[in-house]
Design an enzyme around this catalytic site. Structure first.
Site, mmCIF file in Angstrom:
data_model
loop_
_atom_site.group_PDB
_atom_site.id
_atom_site.type_symbol
_atom_site.label_atom_id
_atom_site.label_comp_id
_atom_site.label_asym_id
_atom_site.label_seq_id
_atom_site.Cartn_x
_atom_site.Cartn_y
_atom_site.Cartn_z
ATOM 1 C CE LYS A 161 -1.914 2.966 2.203
ATOM 2 N NZ LYS A 161 -1.796 4.443 1.967
ATOM 3 N N GLY A 203 6.537 4.628 8.735
ATOM 4 C CA GLY A 203 5.729 5.843 8.861
ATOM 5 C C GLY A 203 5.843 6.383 10.277
ATOM 6 C CB SER A 204 3.812 8.852 12.076
ATOM 7 O OG SER A 204 2.542 8.261 11.852
ATOM 8 C CB THR A 205 5.909 6.815 16.615
ATOM 9 O OG1 THR A 205 7.288 6.643 16.267
ATOM 10 C CG2 THR A 205 5.640 6.112 17.928
ATOM 11 C CD GLU A 206 -0.800 10.312 15.413
ATOM 12 O OE1 GLU A 206 0.070 11.056 14.933
ATOM 13 O OE2 GLU A 206 -2.014 10.562 15.362
ATOM 14 N N GLY A 250 2.141 3.692 13.537
ATOM 15 C CA GLY A 250 2.736 2.390 13.874
ATOM 16 C C GLY A 250 1.951 1.695 14.982
ATOM 17 C CD GLU A 264 12.353 3.512 9.188
ATOM 18 O OE1 GLU A 264 12.231 4.432 10.040
ATOM 19 O OE2 GLU A 264 12.419 3.714 7.980
ATOM 20 C CB CYS A 301 12.362 8.374 9.725
ATOM 21 S SG CYS A 301 13.201 7.310 8.570
ATOM 22 C CD GLU A 310 9.458 11.759 12.714
ATOM 23 O OE1 GLU A 310 8.408 11.123 12.868
ATOM 24 O OE2 GLU A 310 10.470 11.300 12.143
HETATM 25 P P1 ADP Z 1 2.169 10.920 7.443
HETATM 26 O O1 ADP Z 1 1.186 11.348 8.485
HETATM 27 O O2 ADP Z 1 3.388 11.709 7.500
HETATM 28 O O3 ADP Z 1 1.572 10.748 6.070
HETATM 29 P P2 ADP Z 1 1.802 8.236 8.179
HETATM 30 O O4 ADP Z 1 2.511 7.448 9.180
HETATM 31 O O5 ADP Z 1 0.419 8.702 8.483
HETATM 32 O O6 ADP Z 1 2.675 9.465 7.847
HETATM 33 O O7 ADP Z 1 1.736 7.481 6.768
HETATM 34 C C1 ADP Z 1 2.564 6.438 6.373
HETATM 35 C C2 ADP Z 1 1.722 5.420 5.631
HETATM 36 O O8 ADP Z 1 0.777 4.873 6.533
HETATM 37 C C3 ADP Z 1 0.923 5.956 4.445
HETATM 38 O O9 ADP Z 1 0.915 4.986 3.416
HETATM 39 C C4 ADP Z 1 -0.460 6.096 5.039
HETATM 40 O O10 ADP Z 1 -1.482 5.998 4.064
HETATM 41 C C5 ADP Z 1 -0.516 4.911 5.965
HETATM 42 N N1 ADP Z 1 -1.502 5.007 7.045
HETATM 43 C C6 ADP Z 1 -1.968 6.120 7.655
HETATM 44 N N2 ADP Z 1 -2.887 5.802 8.587
HETATM 45 C C7 ADP Z 1 -3.014 4.460 8.575
HETATM 46 C C8 ADP Z 1 -3.798 3.511 9.301
HETATM 47 N N3 ADP Z 1 -4.655 3.897 10.253
HETATM 48 N N4 ADP Z 1 -3.651 2.196 9.022
HETATM 49 C C9 ADP Z 1 -2.785 1.786 8.082
HETATM 50 N N5 ADP Z 1 -2.028 2.626 7.351
HETATM 51 C C10 ADP Z 1 -2.122 3.938 7.586
#
Ligand code: ADP
Length: 504
Positions: free
Chosen positions: A199, A252-255, A257, A274, A308, A405
């Protein structure tokens, strides 16, 4: 019509790629979302609409997972000779290099980064990653073991381990290095015989779509790589929660994650993450400032701070503090902002309006708390998402701008007197532990600090040096597991013990 709104030309191949249709790859077919919904894609330098990609829903993800499952259970991928699988993975790397100029332009107009940098870094490193991992396909050894089985006295044994692919891997990637993050995820999964539902980020779907076409050309069988475009909360969440996905790998973000971990618990998926960082970068009095000043500047400003690993907390020893601040200020002011297609551009726009707002918010919040923007600190122009390279001083350890971050070109600079335990405690005072930097000519201090820093990577007299041979990932809330190196293999291989009783 190869001219973009920025006034710069792209190659005819890019123009024809953008004409589309831009679709998702499921089971070897390029398809729209079943709902027919799409997501518009914009050039962050100009706001120009580049096209639209499908907005996948649960049904599309389910279809991709089924295609992947079929490819895993009955397709040729898993049963293929390892050398042949390795050659296909290697060929993906070759095709990336052969199409590097086109891919770099696609990456630039989608993400904002300078095309020249994408061509010099993102694309060749992605190719390296495929070609490094291609070698694992033929080197996935098991072991022979001599069990005792104490309650079966006298029995003789022939026992060994095999390492088998995990199965259907859901992979979710961010927008900061779209093609490279796809390579980090796909290469080890494929080399080890897994199948993937990838994705991509909603802000930057284009280069992965082009790479999907190249993967087909390389000979990746149908259903082995499925590429889903869509939003995180819908498509991403459907991948992370799908009961027939065996493993999920996320960057992606820790949140987010943490949301992935929650979504993955239904069928206890194997999870690797990561995540974010707020990396300390430390310059000692004895450092070679000719290298350390530009090095510290690039540590934060490379990729517009959207890394990151960004060296976003800079610790400078007292004697050289003023000189370093002066050097960094000059460096920051000299960075030429512009559209990524302009060969003179050193820093492009941030990826999106949302990201610009977020960076601005952190800087404003820092100023309110008493920090000072020595240079930068604001948006540049009113078109595109440009933000000036920013140095924040007078920060304290409690401020959000220092702790959280930002993912933008903003560095918080603080000073220290001694390279001692107190410095290490300050550097390590973060929920993150992804990366760190040390600049010194003193070998003893370099090794002491490298050992004391709680981070998955420590760079000494350099920063952001990546290679597929080096394991990459984080301590603490920067993640679970490692990508690259041989460390990544454990996420994609299940060890199987086979014990054969040979009789007494
Ligand atoms: P940012 O907020 O900087 O875009 P994210 O961590 O939100 O960073 O995004 C990284 C990836 O995670 C993107 O592909 C995003 O679509 C996906 N993503 C965001 N929210 C969710 C979620 N609740 N479940 C799965 N994937 C997600």
């Amino acid at each position: 019509m190869n001219k973009m709104m920025s006034g710069f030309e792209v190659q005819p191949a890019v123009t024809s790629f953008l004409k589309g249709p831009l679709r998702m790859l499921i089971g070897g077919e390029w398809v729209d979302a079943q709902s027919g919904e799409t997501i518009d894609v914009f050039d962050p330098a100009t706001g120009e609409r580049l096209g639209a990609v499908p907005s996948a829903g649960e049904a599309d993800v389910d279809k991709a997972v089924r295609a992947a499952r079929t490819a895993f259970e009955s397709g040729p991928w898993r049963s293929m000779q390892p050398a042949e699988r390795g050659r296909i993975v290697w060929r993906i790397g070759e095709l990336l290099l052969e199409n590097a100029a086109e891919l770099a332009e696609i990456e630039s107009i989608d993400n904002g980064k300078p095309a020249a940098i994408a061509q010099a870094a993102d694309i060749p490193i992605a190719a390296d990653v495929f070609q490094y991992h291609a070698g694992w396909a033929t080197k996935l050894y098991g072991r022979s073991v001599e069990p005792s089985v104490s309650y079966m006295p006298g029995m003789r044994w022939h026992a060994y381990t095999r390492r088998e692919p995990v199965g259907v891997c859901g992979q979710i990637i961010p927008w900061n290095f779209p093609l490279l993050m796809a390579a980090f995820k796909l290469a080890p999964a494929l080399a080890t015989g897994n199948v993937v539902v990838l994705k991509v980020a909603e802000d930057t779907p284009l280069s992965a779509i082009r790479m999907g076409q190249l993967m087909q050309e390389a000979g990746v069988p149908d259903g082995v790589v499925n590429i889903i475009t869509g939003y995180g909360e819908t498509a991403g969440a459907a991948v992370a929660g799908h009961p027939d996905v065996d493993k999920v790998a996320f960057t992606g973000s820790t949140e987010v994650g943490k949301l992935i971990v929650n979504a993955a618990k239904g069928n206890l998926k194997n999870v690797s993450l990561e995540l974010g960082g707020k990396s300390p970068n430390i310059i000692l009095n004895d450092a070679d400032l000719e290298k350390a000043i530009p090095g510290a500047a690039e540590a934060i400003f490379f990729n517009h701070g959207q890394c990151c690993t960004a060296g976003s907390r800079l610790f400078v020893q007292s004697d050289i503090y003023d000189k370093v601040m002066e050097g960094l200020t000059d460096y920051a002011k000299s960075i030429k902002l512009g559209p990524g297609l302009d060969p003179d551009t050193a820093m492009g726009p941030l990826v999106s309006a949302k990201q610009l707002e977020r960076v601005q918010g952190y800087v404003e919040n820092g100023k309110k708390a008493g920090a000072q923007a020595i240079t930068g600190g604001q948006r540049v122009g009113d078109k595109g998402h440009f933000f000036a390279p920013t140095l924040m001083a007078d920060v304290d350890d409690k401020m959000e701008v220092y702790r959280e971050e930002i993912f933008g070109p903003v560095v918080c600079v603080t000073r220290f007197d001694e390279a001692d335990a107190q410095l290490l405690a300050r550097a390590n005072d973060s929920i993150y532990g992804l990366a760190a930097g040390v600049w010194t000519r003193d070998l003893e201090k370099a090794h002491r600090l490298a050992a004391g820093l709680r981070a998955g990577t420590v760079w000494v007299n350099t920063y952001n040096a990546f290679d597929p041979s080096l394991p990459f990932g984080g301590f603490k809330q920067s993640g679970w597991g490692r990508e690259n190196g041989d460390e990544v293999l454990e996420h994609y291989l299940e060890p199987k013990a086979v014990a054969i009783a040979l009789g007494e």
